[in-house]
Structure formats: structure tokens, C-alpha cells
Design an enzyme around this catalytic site. Structure first.
Site, PDB file in Angstrom:
ATOM      1  N   CYS A  31       0.824  -1.214   0.000  1.00 43.60           N
ATOM      2  CA  CYS A  31       0.000   0.000   0.000  1.00 43.60           C
ATOM      3  C   CYS A  31       0.853   1.257   0.000  1.00 43.60           C
ATOM      4  O   CYS A  31       0.368   2.339  -0.287  1.00 43.60           O
ATOM      5  CB  CYS A  31      -0.983  -0.013   1.161  1.00 43.60           C
ATOM      6  SG  CYS A  31      -0.209  -0.300   2.737  1.00 43.60           S
ATOM      7  N   ARG A  53       3.981   1.413  -1.713  1.00 46.79           N
ATOM      8  CA  ARG A  53       4.860   1.514  -2.872  1.00 46.79           C
ATOM      9  C   ARG A  53       4.500   0.483  -3.947  1.00 46.79           C
ATOM     10  O   ARG A  53       3.988  -0.597  -3.633  1.00 46.79           O
ATOM     11  CB  ARG A  53       6.325   1.331  -2.467  1.00 46.79           C
ATOM     12  CG  ARG A  53       6.672  -0.104  -2.032  1.00 46.79           C
ATOM     13  CD  ARG A  53       8.102  -0.238  -1.568  1.00 46.79           C
ATOM     14  NE  ARG A  53       8.320   0.550  -0.369  1.00 46.79           N
ATOM     15  CZ  ARG A  53       9.066   1.641  -0.302  1.00 46.79           C
ATOM     16  NH1 ARG A  53       9.706   2.057  -1.367  1.00 46.79           N
ATOM     17  NH2 ARG A  53       9.192   2.291   0.823  1.00 46.79           N
ATOM     18  N   PRO A  66       8.490  -3.751  10.864  1.00 45.26           N
ATOM     19  CA  PRO A  66       8.882  -5.139  10.619  1.00 45.26           C
ATOM     20  C   PRO A  66       8.197  -5.813   9.415  1.00 45.26           C
ATOM     21  O   PRO A  66       8.632  -6.872   9.004  1.00 45.26           O
ATOM     22  CB  PRO A  66       8.486  -5.851  11.911  1.00 45.26           C
ATOM     23  CG  PRO A  66       7.384  -5.030  12.476  1.00 45.26           C
ATOM     24  CD  PRO A  66       7.588  -3.634  12.009  1.00 45.26           C
ATOM     25  N   GLY A 116     -11.925   3.398  32.502  1.00 47.09           N
ATOM     26  CA  GLY A 116     -12.457   4.330  31.520  1.00 47.09           C
ATOM     27  C   GLY A 116     -12.247   3.803  30.109  1.00 47.09           C
ATOM     28  O   GLY A 116     -11.500   2.831  29.900  1.00 47.09           O
ATOM     29  N   GLY A 160     -11.331   5.747  27.336  1.00 46.60           N
ATOM     30  CA  GLY A 160     -10.625   6.696  26.466  1.00 46.60           C
ATOM     31  C   GLY A 160      -9.765   5.992  25.422  1.00 46.60           C
ATOM     32  O   GLY A 160      -9.227   4.914  25.672  1.00 46.60           O
ATOM     33  N   MET A 191      -6.764   6.596  24.100  1.00 44.57           N
ATOM     34  CA  MET A 191      -5.348   6.321  24.366  1.00 44.57           C
ATOM     35  C   MET A 191      -5.169   5.178  25.354  1.00 44.57           C
ATOM     36  O   MET A 191      -4.246   4.382  25.249  1.00 44.57           O
ATOM     37  CB  MET A 191      -4.654   7.578  24.857  1.00 44.57           C
ATOM     38  CG  MET A 191      -3.926   8.272  23.729  1.00 44.57           C
ATOM     39  SD  MET A 191      -2.673   9.383  24.325  1.00 44.57           S
ATOM     40  CE  MET A 191      -3.631  10.777  24.796  1.00 44.57           C
TER      41      MET A 191
END
Lengths: 268, 422
Positions: free
Chosen positions: B53, B55, B116, B190, B192, B194
Site C-alpha cells: 500500500c 509503494r 517489521p 475508563g 478513552g 489512548m
């Protein structure tokens, strides 16, 4: 002592210490350095063994600290794999200094044992156990210093060395195992020492500064293990215990033998 | 035919946006067909096509039509607005082409430096070209070497060792405290984004169990299902804090959800084994005085960013080593291929002189016919030795020149020996 092999060993230990000053000591270089350490340890062990076998007057102070250096380097060679190779930064210079001292101090037999041929074969056992103990304490000391270093970096949120040093839990558990092993060896060593004293001096608890200090050391390490297992004094506290304990062990090994007037002394 | 004839043409995320790249990208079947077409139509003698995707690149030894035939092949493709692709394409020739493939295989040309996946993608491209039977003497050697170079960079430089992403910054901190993450438990407080990234990364790194805790039970259960964890009720937060090694807070709360007292009692419950606390919320969810507690290690979102940017800096540092390794490998590949080329041309020359010798003996047929077997053999041996002796010095010089990479001298000696006639 025949010096030539020892000088080669001394060079090897010094080289290991110097190599660890290199900040980014990689895996490949680390392995090579460990090979040098192993070579030194094997040569050192053979030389010491030869000395023990051929001796007629029994081991004295130089052999004692030389065995201490051997134990310390052996501990490094065994444990210093991968990220733990950072231990070499403390252990290799320590062993180098001890062996260097062994090479310059004159040989004298423990004065009180001059007329007790019967116990001479037991001296290497006594010495061996005590120095296994001291080598383990040296390892636990070096590991404790690393622990405090890693802890400080994490607490201060400094990430330069993140991933290069061993993890806290690995260090903490190695520190515990080394202390436990050292404590066991010291316990046996003191026991054998008592036996020797009983035969040679006719009293098992013949008091001298070294005996007193060794018992103090034994109690100190015993307390640190107890507090850890029961009171959760792991991590920083266990590390501080190990550092103070090893300072005491070094003092007992080097200092007491120069100032001591007791029957462990070589000064008189 | 040496590596000088090699050509690499393509476009990548560096030169072309995705709506251009997708015009050229081909699937497995397309790769096979394209390779077969290129060779059967004579555009290429050898061909390798790498299509990911990021190159699309063709490595080829052109056929008789040379570079212009390859250019013609690319001119059949158009950009999204019908424009020709010329301005997106890069062309590497000879040494540059070799170096480019080595860089690609080493993830030095990747969008995420050191990632990798690329080595596997190159390996796959090589497999396809092998299947399509379009790897010849140049590309066969080049592809094998490029896989080896990719592996060398991976093992001998630190390029692949430094993970990227905020989630992996959390993993770096966790492994510095716990070492191995197998057998470790974490709690996600939570929902969230992140926090989920860190939880994901920890799970990839071998986390034993994930507990999800959220103020609304339904969201907790939902997230637990997505993440593959166990949902717990909000009221049991404190109790569970004593059972996990890592707590990640990412709630929308404006007040701390974990206070020093909670952490102290959790540490007591775990006999003072260290506890990692990651607070990804703004405003913060874990009281900042928690970090003052021995055995509690608290990091906030800025700290994780610091870890992340350090990883990036280390990767860039390692990339310098990797570039040096690639350049060295490129030189060695060019030399070895040139040597191979020369030794093949020497083979041709030797065969030519052998033919000349045989023809000369043939020409003096009447004379030879009068000889007996023994004499004929002696003549044969003598003439062979003569050719060998005469050729010895120049061939020695030729090999020497090839070793030194002096192409001009190689050509001069070959010319002097009459290679064109060979």
C-alpha cells in the site's frame, strides 16, 4: 603466590571493568566481554586450586581476598547476561581491586593456627564457604545499586536508559536470591569456623573482632531476609540493606585484617 | 550482463499520494500476470514487482528495447485525472537500483522507519517472481542478497528494537518495571482512546489478563468484549487495584478517580510489589501525590510522549548504522556481480580460443593425418598449453581489474583480447 597467571587474570578483570564503561555496550560486545571474564575466572580458579593443593603452610590473607575476587567475578560471569551485564560496571572493578591487593600483601598464616596441623585441611572449606557468602553479597550489592539507579530514573521520569538496564522486578528477585544464598553460605562458614576454633583453640566461640563482626553481619542479613518475607521490605529497603551489608562485609574482609589483633589477624 | 543494466522504477508514499498509488497497485494475481507479460513481450529479461500500500516498484533487467520500452510500459498507466505518471515515478539505475532495494528491504525507506512488515512483503514479491519464473542471473542474486541484508539490519542494528506509538511507550515502561509481561494483569479504567491503545499494546506484548472498569456498566462490558478482557463494576475499582500490576486511567472524570489512600491500600494488599499507574486523562485521573509513594510508579500522558519521542530518536540513530551497512553491502554486491560477469566473459573467451586452436589443427589436416596417435596427442597437448600460457597473463590482469572494480580496464583488456569476435 606465583604471580604470572594472576597478572593475566588481573588484566582480564580490569579489561572487563573498562569494557563496561562503554555506555552502549551492545549484545555482541557484551558476550565477548563475558568470554574474557570466564577465561579469567577459570584461570584464577585453577591457580588458586593449585595453590591449595601444593601448599604446606595453609592459606592466608592473600588467598582469602583472592578467593573473594574469584567469587565476585564468578557471580558476574554467571549472572551478567543480557541487560544484567551492567553488573560488570561494579563487580569487575571490585574484583580487580581485591585481586590487586592480594598480589601486594605479604603472605602470613593465621598466627594462632601455627601449631594446629589437624585443622589445616578444614581451612579451605571455611574460607570457601565464607567467600561464597561474600561473593553472593557482592552480587546482591551490585544488583541493589542497579535497582536504585533504575528506580531513580523511573521516579525522576528520565528515559535515557529505558530498556537498557534490567527491570526492577528482575533486579529485586535476583537481589533476594543472592542474599538468601549468601546467608546460607555464611551460616555454614561460621559453623565450620566454630569447629576449627574448637579444635585449634579449644573453645568454639573464641572471641575476636572478626568473629564478632561476622555474627553482626549474619544478623543483619538475616534481619533483611526476615523483614522482606514478613514485612514486605522489598525494593528500595532491601536494596539499602544489601548495600550497607556489603560495606560491612568488605570492612570485615579487608579492614579488620589489618587493624585486628584477634586470632583471625595477620598483623601480629 | 552485469548489475549496470539493472533498473528500478516505481512510486511510493514519498512521491505519490494514495489516489495515484492505487492506480498502479496490483493484487497477487495481477503481479503474476504483469511479470509474465513483461517478460513474454520482451520489455524485460528479468522482473520483480513489489506492490504494497506504500509503494509499487518494478526491478528489471530491460530487454532489447532498453529503458524506453520500460517507460512505454509505464505510460499505459494514468493518474486519477488522466495525467501521465511521469512526475511521480523515480528511476534508479545500476548501483542506485541495488541500493534502493536494499534500503526497501531494510525498512529504511518505509513510512515508519524500521517497521517489521516490509521484509515479509519483499519475500512475498520474490516468491511471486520465482513462480512467474522472471528472476534471472542478476535479479536472482539481488533478491537473495536483499533478503539477507534486511535480516542483517534487523539483527545487527537497533533499528527494529525501538517500538513506536503511544501504546508501546506504555509497554516500554511496563517492561522496565516488570520485565516479562507474561503472567501480569492490568486494569483499564475508563474507555478513552489512548487508554485502549496502551491496553492493546500490553496485550500484544503478552499481558496475562485485562480487567475493564467503567462508570457505566454497559460501556465496560462492551469494551471488555472488544478488548478480550473482563468487565468489573465501578464500585470494585479499589479492590481490583490490589490485584493488578498495571492500572491505566483514561476516563472523562474531572476529579481524580484514584487517590493516594487507594494506592497505599492496594500496595499493602500486594505485599509492596511495584504498581505501574498510567494516567492518560486530561484533567488527570490519578492524584499526582501518588508518585511520592514508594513502589508506586505514576506516569502521565506527557511522560509517555517523552518515551515515545526517545524511541523515535533512537530509531533515527540506528538508521545511520543501517544506512552504512546497506552502502557497504551495495558495494560488495556490485563487486561480486562484476567479478561474476567477468568470469563468465572469460569463460566465453577461453572457449573462443579453444575453438581457434581446434580449427587451426583441423586446417593442417594433411599434416596431422600423417601423425600417429601418440604424436597427435602430443601436438594437441602442446597447442593447448600454448593457448593457456599466452592467455595466462592477460586473464590474470583481467581478474585483478575486476576485483578492483576498474570497469574501464576490464573492457580494454577484453577488447584487446578480441572479445567482440568471440
Amino acid at each position: 603466590m606465583d604471580r604470572i597467571p594472576y597478572i593475566a587474570v588481573l588484566l582480564a578483570y580490569g579489561l572487563v571493568g573498562l569494557a563496561h564503561l562503554h555506555p552502549g555496550i551492545g549484545e555482541r560486545l557484551g558476550e565477548r566481554v563475558r568470554t574474557v571474564a570466564w577465561t579469567g575466572v577459570v584461570l584464577h580458579g585453577l591457580a588458586l586450586l593449585l595453590r591449595m593443593v601444593t601448599t604446606t603452610i595453609g592459606p592466608g590473607f592473600p588467598e582469602a581476598i583472592s578467593a573473594g575476587a574469584l567469587g565476585i567475578m564468578g557471580a558476574y560471569a554467571l549472572a551478567g547476561k543480557g541487560r544484567l551485564s551492567a553488573l560488570g560496571l561494579l563487580l569487575a572493578p571490585l574484583a580487580t581491586v581485591l585481586l590487586g591487593t592480594a598480589l601486594v600483601v605479604p603472605h602470613r598464616q593465621v598466627a594462632a593456627l601455627e601449631h594446629s596441623d589437624a585443622v589445616i585441611p578444614w581451612l579451605p572449606v571455611h574460607l570457601g564457604l565464607v567467600f561464597f557468602g561474600i561473593a553472593s553479597f557482592a552480587l546482591s550489592f551490585a544488583v541493589a545499586v542497579l535497582y536504585l539507579l533504575v528506580r531513580r530514573e523511573l521516579k525522576n521520569k528520565r528515559f535515557d536508559r529505558l530498556g537498557r538496564l534490567p527491570s526492577l522486578e528482575v533486579l529485586d528477585s535476583l537481589q533476594f536470591r543472592a542474599t538468601l544464598f549468601g546467608f546460607g553460605a555464611l551460616t555454614l562458614g561460621i559453623g565450620v569456623g566454630g569447629g576449627i576454633a574448637a579444635v585449634a583453640l579449644d573453645e568454639p566461640w573464641a572471641w575476636d573482632p572478626k568473629v564478632g563482626f561476622s555474627l553482626l553481619l549474619w544478623a543483619w542479613y538475616g534481619a533483611s531476609l526476615q523483614l522482606r518475607l514478613v514485612g514486605g521490605w522489598r525494593g528500595k529497603w532491601a536494596a539499602l540493606f544489601a548495600i550497607v551489608g556489603f560495606a560491612g562485609a568488605l570492612f570485615s574482609l579487608l579492614g579488620l585484617n589489618f587493624v585486628s589483633t584477634g586470632w583471625h589477624g595477620y598483623g601480629g | 550482463m552485469g548489475a549496470d543494466a539493472l533498473l528500478a522504477v516505481g512510486l511510493s508514499y514519498r512521491t505519490a499520494p494514495v489516489n495515484v498509488r492505487e492506480r498502479l497497485a496490483v493484487d497477487d494475481l495481477g503481479v503474476h500476470r504483469t511479470l509474465a507479460n513483461l517478460v513474454s513481450s520482451g520489455v524485460s529479461r528479468e522482473a520483480l514487482l513489489i506492490s504494497t500500500c506504500n509503494r509499487v516498484e518494478l526491478y528489471t533487467v530491460p530487454g532489447r528495447g532498453g529503458e524506453s520500452a520500460v517507460a512505454e510500459f509505464f505510460s499505459t498507466f494514468r493518474g486519477p485525472e488522466g495525467e501521465p505518471l511521469d512526475r511521480y515515478l523515480y528511476w534508479h539505475r545500476g548501483r542506485e537500483a541495488v541500493q534502493h532495494l536494499f534500503r526497501v528491504s531494510s525498512a529504511l525507506d518505509s513510512m515508519v522507519l524500521g517497521e517489521p512488515q516490509i521484509l515479509g512483503q519483499v519475500k512475498e514479491a520474490v516468491r511471486q517472481a520465482q513462480e512467474a519464473n522472471t528472476l534471472g542471473r542478476v535479479l536472482h542474486r539481488l533478491t537473495q542478497r536483499s533478503l539477507a541484508v534486511g535480516k542483517r539490519v534487523r539483527t545487527e542494528t537497533a533499528l527494529g528494537q525501538h517500538r513506536v506509538g503511544i501504546g508501546n511507550a506504555g509497554v516500554d515502561l511496563a517492561t522496565q518495571i516488570f520485565g516479562d509481561l507474561r503472567g501480569r494483569r492490568a486494569m483499564l479504567i475508563g474507555v478513552g482512546e489512548m487508554g485502549r491503545q496502551v491496553a492493546n499494546a500490553l496485550q500484544t506484548a503478552g499481558l496475562h489478563e485485562l480487567v475493564v472498569c467503567n462508570r457505566t456498566w454497559d460501556r465496560a462490558r462492551e469494551l471488555a468484549e472488544i478488548q478480550g478482557g473482563t468487565a468489573i463494576e465501578w464500585g470494585r475499582l479499589g479492590e481490583y487495584l490490589g490485584r493488578v500490576d498495571i492500572a491505566i486511567a483514561a476516563t472523562g472524570a474531572t476529579e481524580p478517580v484514584l487517590r493516594a489512600a487507594d494506592v497505599r491500600s492496594a500496595l499493602r494488599a500486594r505485599n509492596y510489589r511495584p504498581l505501574l499507574l498510567v494516567d492518560l486523562s486530561v484533567p488527570r485521573n490519578i492524584a499526582s501525590d501518588v508518585d511520592g509513594i514508594e513502589d508506586a510508579y505514576l506516569f502521565n500522558v506527557d511522560h509517555l510522549r517523552d518515551v515515545q519521542s526517545r524511541g523515535k530518536a533512537l530509531r533515527e540513530e540506528a538508521a545511520q548504522d543501517a544506512h552504512a551497512l546497506v552502502d557497504d553491502e551495495t558495494d560488495r554486491f556490485m563487486t561480486s556481480l562484476a567479478e561474476l560477469d567477468v568470469s563468465e566473459r572469460i569463460g566465453g573467451l577461453v572457449r573462443h580460443f579453444e575453438a581457434v586452436r581446434a580449427a587451426e589443427i583441423e586446417r593442417s589436416g594433411r599434416l596431422v593425418a600423417e601423425l600417429d596417435d601418440e604424436q597427435r596427442e602430443a601436438l594437441d597437448a602442446m597447442s593447448r598449453a600454448l593457448v593457456k600460457k599466452v592467455l595466462h597473463q592477460p586473464l590474470q590482469a583481467l581478474r585483478q581489474a575486476a576485483r578492483e572494480g576498474d570497469a574501464e580496464r576490464v573492457e580494454a583488456i577484453l577488447h584487446a583480447l578480441g572479445e567482440e569476435d568471440a
